[in-house]
Design an enzyme around this catalytic site. Sequence first.
Site, mmCIF file in Angstrom:
data_model
loop_
_atom_site.group_PDB
_atom_site.id
_atom_site.type_symbol
_atom_site.label_atom_id
_atom_site.label_comp_id
_atom_site.label_asym_id
_atom_site.label_seq_id
_atom_site.Cartn_x
_atom_site.Cartn_y
_atom_site.Cartn_z
ATOM 1 N N TYR A 216 -80.895 -30.418 -31.748
ATOM 2 C CA TYR A 216 -80.845 -31.532 -30.788
ATOM 3 C C TYR A 216 -79.470 -31.744 -30.149
ATOM 4 O O TYR A 216 -78.506 -31.133 -30.558
ATOM 5 C CB TYR A 216 -81.487 -32.801 -31.333
ATOM 6 N N GLU A 217 -79.447 -32.541 -29.122
ATOM 7 C CA GLU A 217 -78.251 -32.708 -28.261
ATOM 8 C C GLU A 217 -77.795 -31.384 -27.665
ATOM 9 O O GLU A 217 -76.596 -31.137 -27.534
ATOM 10 C CB GLU A 217 -77.081 -33.343 -29.039
ATOM 11 N N GLY A 218 -78.751 -30.545 -27.302
ATOM 12 C CA GLY A 218 -78.430 -29.225 -26.768
ATOM 13 C C GLY A 218 -78.449 -28.209 -27.885
ATOM 14 O O GLY A 218 -77.560 -28.196 -28.740
#
Lengths: 591, 591
Positions: A433-435
């Site tokens: 997550y978050e890229g």
Amino acid sequence: MPIYNAPVRDMQFILHDVLDVSASGLPGHDELDRDFTEAVLDAAGKLATDVLTPLNTVGDHDGCVLENGVVRTPKGFKEAFDQMKEGGWTALDCDPEYGGQGMPYLMGLATGEIFVSANMAFNMYQGLTHGAYSAIHTHGTEEQKQTYLPKMVTCDWTGTMNLTEPHAGTDLGMLRTKAEPQDDGSYLITGQKIFISAGDHDMADNVIHLVLAKAPGGGESTKGISLFIVPKFLVNEDGSLGDRNAVSVGNIEEKMGIHGNSTCVMNYDGAKGWLLGDLHKGMRAMFTMMNEARLGVGLQGYAIGEAAYQNAVAYAKDRLQGRAVTGAENPKGPADPLIVHPDIRRNLMDQKSFLEGARMLAFWGAHQIDRAHAGQADAEGLISLLTPVIKGFLTDKGFDTAVNAQQVFGGHGYIEEHGMSQFVRDARITMIYEGANGVQALDLVGRKLAADGGKPVMAFFETVKSFIKENEGNEALKADFLDPLKAASKDLQAAAMFFMQNGMKNPNHALAGSYDFMHLFGHTVLGFMWAQMAVAAQKQLDEGKGDATFLNTKLATGRYYMKRQLPATAAHLARIESGADPVMALDAEQF
Amino acid sequence: MPIYNAPVRDMQFILHDVLDVSASGLPGHDELDRDFTEAVLDAAGKLATDVLTPLNTVGDHDGCVLENGVVRTPKGFKEAFDQMKEGGWTALDCDPEYGGQGMPYLMGLATGEIFVSANMAFNMYQGLTHGAYSAIHTHGTEEQKQTYLPKMVTCDWTGTMNLTEPHAGTDLGMLRTKAEPQDDGSYLITGQKIFISAGDHDMADNVIHLVLAKAPGGGESTKGISLFIVPKFLVNEDGSLGDRNAVSVGNIEEKMGIHGNSTCVMNYDGAKGWLLGDLHKGMRAMFTMMNEARLGVGLQGYAIGEAAYQNAVAYAKDRLQGRAVTGAENPKGPADPLIVHPDIRRNLMDQKSFLEGARMLAFWGAHQIDRAHAGQADAEGLISLLTPVIKGFLTDKGFDTAVNAQQVFGGHGYIEEHGMSQFVRDARITMIYEGANGVQALDLVGRKLAADGGKPVMAFFETVKSFIKENEGNEALKADFLDPLKAASKDLQAAAMFFMQNGMKNPNHALAGSYDFMHLFGHTVLGFMWAQMAVAAQKQLDEGKGDATFLNTKLATGRYYMKRQLPATAAHLARIESGADPVMALDAEQF
């Protein structure tokens, strides 16, 4: 039942003996003397050990449940959340103008590590709120700040970030959520968002969603995107809660881990929202939140590793199995503890030497952010360059650490009873997550490396070079720390040079090596962190100050990192220098 | 819902174009012509795709349940097990004298890969039965064989192996389970065993437990251990089932994965058992089962990786996200498929190049076992040496492969819906059971390397050297395959030399490098496998035979392995050559 004790001693060493924060001259840092930070960290540690750690297993087991449109968090979460709020932990590094305590970001990060180690899923509720707080603080109007921030600082209201849609993850240009302007200056938001952490729950009075959507006139691509504040309950002029907004939870996801956090499908059916920041410039506002979130996720990576490591050490000291090959070390017992065995040591040293380096890197990064906030321009470039490294490298290695810690338990690590499986399952999300980490590598090589004409990366190399030069007279550290750091830094420069020379002809030559470059950079910067810690430890030993056992342990752990982990840079460089051809040789049909 | 298709084309290439099994002159191998093996593998693949794959998710979700002392397997398992039995798959490589089909071990392994990829938890019921079958076949009396084997060959009765006790995992000398001799020649077995896979279930009429226990007179340590046959239901003289034996399921474990297999706590309360093999020589008999099981677990490692990889490829071709940096490849669509991105390629090529090398190694290992069964002495030493490498390296890398495949899915990989989490959770056990991978490394360096005066390892080096010499005129392969293989082999020899020179002074110098040695060996042997496949593929291309696309894909995939994976040997060597000092520097209290 897993254990956890906050590594306050190690944190104090970094804060005071390496970074010397109270002498840094940054606003608010002069108050950070040894006694003060120790008191803060001890108090955070007590909450973590007594309250959050026992709830971690409960959260994993019970998970969140959607009942009649409302998400119920696991038993005990609400009471613990109230304790977090009452202790002032959610307000620690927030702006005093809106009720915060005004401590440096560094202290928020240090206490954050402690809470994440104890219970990552639980800490996400306040972590996401902090991200939303920052976005509104940076991009909001004064009215928006007055309306939302005081309640978010206390976590009476929590926050979320809404980016992903079913068909659009990394590629936000494909978003379909729409924002229709209304006569009163508000917008009606319509669309579906997925994977919304802390999307809804029963621990706060309101949830403030920050939602990316397309308003008319922005065109296709990410340039047309704007960011909106969409509260679950509308806020009346007097600050009281009004009508329920047209946003609802469609579902909560069954996930591999972080069961204690509600991952929601959010449906916006003409929900009322207000523009945050400039129209069609939502990506910029979102990146404020995302960069902070990426550092926070890097922190999660090693913080879970720390918790897993502590349990592995306890088990390795306790579990009797086999005999030391060099002669029994527990001759009166039926067997020796696991920790006598060299391969168990190898495993634990891999963990320990990574974790302490990672902590130093996270703290050093937070220190750069505080420097950037104080207007020191070089810090801004440095932290921007290193954000993808901190996120990608620390989460990959943090996950490996959790897996290695689980391995120490043998079969007992695979059953849920000891909690080691949870650490691995929870840690896995940090790489995604978050890229996803591949996107971090792309950001690093495709954007950050060339940013500002390459100034930040040049500055990084220069910093390492000056550090080595400054300390080259230090014979005690030369062979063990400075020479390996020099070699790693040379590998990193060679890789950057390869990209420059070949990426112009074909960008794939750079992108095919991006993931290895992220790891090569990660190892090099951890080597740099270890060298700084070694200098600080050696200095104290030379001066006869400090706890000699702690300092010698620090040096031995650092030597392990330099000797056994840093040589990985050569393998990454070899992969990078093989270029794009082996990687791109096949057509899609040949897979 | 995950997909799976048996890689029959690739298996056929290994069987016929590389190993040329039907011309090997081994008993029973002349029947293995192309058409025959293709028909067998296709039929196995059909069962795997149509029946076992859909049940894999069901098994994970429903798990096994203990009800009134009886374990219930997930819905559909019994019917699928009946299809396995009816298809004769359980009898494939068993002795015709007891109802088996008498095919080579290699064919059992090849079909085993297919079934494991489709549904590992399910396939364990028959896999463990096969291990118990082998132990009884090798060490049992004729009466024991007649009593148990025909029913185990058909899996009307299944088998288990009972080693671990709560306080005794790797260290079997600490076992407490007791065997008291009775006047009728039987024993009464009393004790508790844990982590017993397939310990009980509802798919067979009887469960034949092989149990390690201590009989009087054997003394302490593993030397006092004997192996016993303990059936769940006693068997009457006419072969019918008699009384329920005093063995019961105490509990089934909550685990990270393989939920479809029942992992039981087994309580033996004076259960009737019969000695298998010689008194106080149970470890020897158990090792027959364990070596086979270790190869089987190595197979599981890459077989799960294969299933995960197939799903990652499908997703990477289907999911539209972003644009190729070198220009849109799907200009009419809203975005390009993931597979255009270099870092996705890097990830998929890491997976693919490992998996095909691993398959070759497993098949080559099985071929050595068939050669050993036929009395070829060098094969026995070679497979004994390589068993810990196959188990340890293929499961570590198989797990990495599953994690990498999950990563391709981004956030969708973390939710349970797509099945990628299950592959990771299931794969994790392979690094732990049948001897945790650290124990494999210890076995390799502490035992196998010096076994028989070092003959097997010398023979391995000699084999690689002759292979390189034989093919050194092959200019098409020299730089891409032979030179990297030579370099890797040199690193492996340097590591072995380091152990010889330093291990005598202090065995920790060898053991501290054991894990890296296992991986260094794994890479080298995979490099050797790839070089053999390259020679075979190039030969066909030169002769204008075969499917050129398949052969060129094979060569490109091999080149990737040699260029991008094999350089890891240097990093492992650097770690090994740093010796025990960095690893053993700390006292236990310093952790």
